[in-house]
Design a protein around this motif. Sequence first.
Motif, PDB file in Angstrom:
ATOM      1  N   LEU A 208     -15.658 -27.416  16.340  1.00 47.30           N
ATOM      2  CA  LEU A 208     -15.883 -28.549  15.431  1.00 47.30           C
ATOM      3  C   LEU A 208     -15.704 -28.123  13.976  1.00 47.30           C
ATOM      4  N   GLU A 209     -16.128 -26.899  13.654  1.00 46.49           N
ATOM      5  CA  GLU A 209     -15.904 -26.381  12.303  1.00 46.49           C
ATOM      6  C   GLU A 209     -14.415 -26.303  12.015  1.00 46.49           C
TER       7      GLU A 209
ATOM      8  N   ILE B 193     -12.196 -28.352  13.042  1.00 49.46           N
ATOM      9  CA  ILE B 193     -11.760 -29.706  12.673  1.00 49.46           C
ATOM     10  C   ILE B 193     -12.134 -29.963  11.213  1.00 49.46           C
ATOM     11  N   ASP B 194     -13.379 -29.621  10.848  1.00 48.88           N
ATOM     12  CA  ASP B 194     -13.854 -29.839   9.470  1.00 48.88           C
ATOM     13  C   ASP B 194     -12.997 -29.124   8.438  1.00 48.88           C
ATOM     14  N   THR B 195     -12.577 -27.912   8.767  1.00 45.06           N
ATOM     15  CA  THR B 195     -11.849 -27.099   7.787  1.00 45.06           C
ATOM     16  C   THR B 195     -10.337 -27.145   8.001  1.00 45.06           C
TER      17      THR B 195
ATOM     18  N   LYS C 239     -14.070 -35.015  16.815  1.00 46.84           N
ATOM     19  CA  LYS C 239     -15.421 -34.455  16.692  1.00 46.84           C
ATOM     20  C   LYS C 239     -16.371 -35.177  17.632  1.00 46.84           C
TER      21      LYS C 239
ATOM     22  N   LYS D  29      -8.235 -33.889  17.943  1.00 50.11           N
ATOM     23  CA  LYS D  29      -9.075 -33.426  16.829  1.00 50.11           C
ATOM     24  C   LYS D  29     -10.310 -34.321  16.728  1.00 50.11           C
TER      25      LYS D  29
ATOM     26  N   GLU E 179     -18.848 -33.295  20.055  1.00 49.42           N
ATOM     27  CA  GLU E 179     -20.301 -33.430  19.909  1.00 49.42           C
ATOM     28  C   GLU E 179     -20.933 -33.911  21.205  1.00 49.42           C
TER      29      GLU E 179
ATOM     30  N   ARG F 102     -19.305 -25.516  18.854  1.00 52.31           N
ATOM     31  CA  ARG F 102     -19.639 -25.750  17.431  1.00 52.31           C
ATOM     32  C   ARG F 102     -18.578 -25.137  16.519  1.00 52.31           C
TER      33      ARG F 102
END
Length: 130
Positions: free
Chosen positions: A39-40, A42-44, A98, A96, A102, A36
Amino acid sequence: MMITSPYEKYRQSAVSTSSPSQLLLMLYDGAIRFGRAALEGIDTADYSGLSINVGKARAIIKELSNTLDSSYEVSAGLKSMYEYIDHLFTETNINKSKTAGEEAIGYLMELRQTFAQAAKMSAGQTQQHG
């Protein structure tokens, strides 16, 4: 290695006093948590964090795979599953992706749930026979 923080002392003691099934669940929890966190990343757009957390998740998967008891029939299937999860985490890091991350976390959560159920059932049997 010096243990400095109270949390580290607690964690060390939790690990050394845990049953094999509790340790297994702790490993799954760690892999899920690092997945998790990746994945954060990737988001940021924190690709360093992504890489570090994928590395930690993959190290746990490798540990889970290496400690399988091959005398159980289910171990071969689990070994393939761990290899696939490792592949998904590699995809997550390189592309990268997600979606791959997931998917990997989903499998880890299912496996964790399965082992948690099995541990409860075996604990119940131990109490009945003890």
